[in-house]
Design a protein around this motif. Structure first.
Motif, short mmCIF file in Angstrom:
data_model
loop_
_atom_site.label_atom_id
_atom_site.label_comp_id
_atom_site.label_asym_id
_atom_site.label_seq_id
_atom_site.Cartn_x
_atom_site.Cartn_y
_atom_site.Cartn_z
N GLY A 200 0.11 19.33 11.04
CA GLY A 200 -1.33 19.08 10.95
C GLY A 200 -1.64 17.89 10.05
O GLY A 200 -2.53 17.08 10.34
N TRP A 201 -0.89 17.76 8.95
CA TRP A 201 -1.10 16.61 8.07
C TRP A 201 -0.72 15.31 8.77
O TRP A 201 -1.33 14.27 8.52
N ALA A 202 0.29 15.37 9.63
CA ALA A 202 0.74 14.16 10.32
C ALA A 202 -0.40 13.54 11.12
O ALA A 202 -0.49 12.31 11.23
N TRP A 203 -1.27 14.38 11.67
CA TRP A 203 -2.39 13.84 12.45
C TRP A 203 -3.39 13.09 11.58
O TRP A 203 -4.02 12.13 12.04
N THR A 204 -3.55 13.49 10.34
CA THR A 204 -4.46 12.73 9.47
C THR A 204 -3.88 11.36 9.17
O THR A 204 -4.64 10.38 9.06
N TYR A 205 -2.57 11.26 9.08
CA TYR A 205 -1.96 9.97 8.76
C TYR A 205 -1.92 9.05 9.98
O TYR A 205 -2.03 7.83 9.83
N ILE A 206 -1.78 9.59 11.18
CA ILE A 206 -1.74 8.71 12.35
C ILE A 206 -3.09 8.05 12.57
O ILE A 206 -3.17 6.90 12.99
N VAL A 207 -4.17 8.76 12.25
CA VAL A 207 -5.49 8.14 12.38
C VAL A 207 -5.62 6.97 11.44
O VAL A 207 -6.10 5.88 11.81
N VAL A 208 -5.17 7.14 10.21
CA VAL A 208 -5.22 6.04 9.24
C VAL A 208 -4.34 4.88 9.70
O VAL A 208 -4.72 3.71 9.61
N ALA A 209 -3.14 5.19 10.21
CA ALA A 209 -2.22 4.15 10.66
C ALA A 209 -2.80 3.37 11.83
O ALA A 209 -2.62 2.15 11.93
N GLU A 210 -3.51 4.06 12.73
CA GLU A 210 -4.05 3.39 13.91
C GLU A 210 -5.35 2.66 13.62
O GLU A 210 -5.78 1.81 14.41
N ILE A 211 -5.98 2.98 12.53
CA ILE A 211 -7.17 2.22 12.16
C ILE A 211 -6.80 0.83 11.67
O ILE A 211 -7.56 -0.13 11.80
N VAL A 212 -5.59 0.69 11.12
CA VAL A 212 -5.12 -0.60 10.61
C VAL A 212 -4.15 -1.21 11.62
O VAL A 212 -3.13 -0.62 11.96
N ALA A 213 -4.46 -2.39 12.11
CA ALA A 213 -3.55 -3.18 12.94
C ALA A 213 -3.03 -2.40 14.14
O ALA A 213 -1.83 -2.22 14.32
N ALA A 214 -3.96 -1.89 14.96
CA ALA A 214 -3.55 -1.18 16.16
C ALA A 214 -4.44 -1.61 17.33
O ALA A 214 -5.56 -2.10 17.14
N SER A 215 -3.94 -1.44 18.53
CA SER A 215 -4.72 -1.78 19.72
C SER A 215 -4.76 -0.60 20.70
O SER A 215 -5.21 -0.76 21.84
N SER A 216 -4.30 0.56 20.26
CA SER A 216 -4.33 1.75 21.10
C SER A 216 -4.24 2.98 20.20
O SER A 216 -3.92 2.88 19.02
N GLY A 217 -4.53 4.13 20.80
CA GLY A 217 -4.49 5.37 20.05
C GLY A 217 -5.87 5.90 19.72
O GLY A 217 -6.87 5.17 19.80
N VAL A 218 -5.94 7.15 19.34
CA VAL A 218 -7.21 7.79 19.03
C VAL A 218 -7.86 7.15 17.80
O VAL A 218 -9.08 6.94 17.76
N GLY A 219 -7.04 6.83 16.80
CA GLY A 219 -7.58 6.18 15.60
C GLY A 219 -8.20 4.83 15.93
O GLY A 219 -9.25 4.46 15.38
#
Length: 268
Positions: A200-219
Motif C-alpha cells: 500500500g505504501w508503494a502506491w503512494t511513492y509511485i504517484v510521487v515518482a510519476e508526478i516528476v519527469a513522467a509521461s504516463s501513469g496515474v500520477g
C-alpha cells in the motif's frame, strides 16, 4: 437482543463473512451518500469538491477517449517491479537480522537511519543518476519500501517464540535449519502481512515518482489534470489508486486464507 448486540461488539470475536461484507459495503455507501448530499446541497463549490456525477463523467472520458487503462497498467507494472525488488532483498535480510545478533547489530542502526529519510527527497538525485526512465520510478518505490520492510520483517522474526528455537536446538538442528525450518515458518504469516501493508505504501511513492519527469501513469494523469484545474479528473486518479489498493488487499487476504488456513481456525 442484548446478547446479539454484545456479540456484535465483543472483543476479538469473529463475525460471519456475510455480515462483515455487509458492514463494509454499508460504510462505503454511507460515505457516498454524504459526498452526494454535500455536492447537491451546494455546501462546497464543484471546483473544490466535484459531485459523484461529475467524477463518473470524467472517468468515462478517461477510460473511453484517453486510454486511461494503459496508464493504470504502466503504474501497476512500476509498482510491482519496484516492490518486488524491495521484497526480494528485504525479507531474507530481515530474517537474518532477526535470527542472528551479528547481522542485527551490524545493519539495524544504518537501516533505521535510512528509514527516516523521505523517499521523495531522493527523487532529484535518482533523476540525476538514472534519468527519467522506469529505472528511476522503480528506485523511488524501492527506497520508500525497502528499509521499513526490512525492519518490520526483523521485528516479526524476533517475535518468534524462543521455546520453538530451543526445541529445534535440542533436536540437533543446525543454525541454517533453525532459520529455515523453525523461525521462517513461524514468522511467515506476519511477514506476509508486512508485505500486504508495505505494498500500500508503494502506491503512494509511485504517484510521487510519476508526478516528476513522467509521461504516463496515474500520477502523470493527476499532475496533468492539476495544471488545468480539472478537479474531477484528479478525483478519478485518486479513487483509481484506492480501488487498485483495495483489490490488492483483497487478493492478499484471500492468499493468506489459502496459505495459512490454521490461522483462521485459530481465530474461530
Amino acid at each position: 437482543m442484548k446478547s446479539g448486540r454484545r456479540d456484535l461488539f465483543a472483543i476479538r470475536k469473529s463475525l460471519s463473512r456475510p455480515l462483515s461484507l455487509a458492514l463494509s459495503v454499508t460504510f462505503f455507501l454511507l460515505l457516498l451518500g454524504v459526498w452526494t448530499f454535500i455536492s447537491v446541497a451546494g455546501f462546497v463549490s464543484d471546483f473544490f469538491l466535484p459531485g459523484p456525477a461529475q467524477v463518473l463523467g470524467a472517468a468515462w472520458d478517461l477510460f473511453v477517449n484517453k486510454e486511461f487503462l494503459a496508464d493504470i497498467g504502466v503504474s501497476i507494472y512500476r509498482v510491482l517491479i519496484g516492490f518486488s525488488l524491495a521484497a526480494i532483498l528485504a525479507v531474507p535480510l530481515g530474517l537474518m537480522m532477526g535470527s542472528v545478533q551479528f547481522f542485527r547489530s551490524l545493519l539495524e542502526p544504518c537501516l533505521a537511519f535510512m528509514r527516516y529519510m523521505p523517499a521523495t527527497a531522493f527523487i532529484p538525485l535518482l533523476v540525476l543518476w538514472l534519468g527519467i526512465d522506469d529505472g528511476q520510478k522503480f528506485s523511488v518505490i524501492f527506497v520508500g519500501t525497502f528499509f521499513t520492510l526490512t525492519l518490520m520483517v526483523m521485528v516479526n522474526t524476533l517475535a518468534v517464540s524462543v521455546a520453538l528455537i530451543e526445541a529445534g536446538i535440542m533436536l540437533g538442528a543446525a543454525p541454517r535449519q533453525i532459520i529455515l525450518k523453525v523461525i521462517l515458518p513461524a514468522a511467515k504469516p506476519a511477514i506476509f502481512n508486512d508485505l500486504r501493508i508495505v505494498l500500500g505504501w508503494a502506491w503512494t511513492y509511485i504517484v510521487v515518482a510519476e508526478i516528476v519527469a513522467a509521461s504516463s501513469g496515474v500520477g502523470y494523469i493527476i499532475l496533468s489534470a492539476s495544471r488545468f484545474m480539472d478537479t474531477p479528473t484528479i478525483f478519478v486518479g485518486i479513487l483509481t489508486i484506492g480501488f487498485i489498493g483495495l483489490a490488492s488487499d483483497m487478493i492478499f487476504n484471500a492468499a493468506g486464507r489459502y496459505l495459512f488456513p490454521y490461522l483462521q481456525r485459530g481465530r474461530s
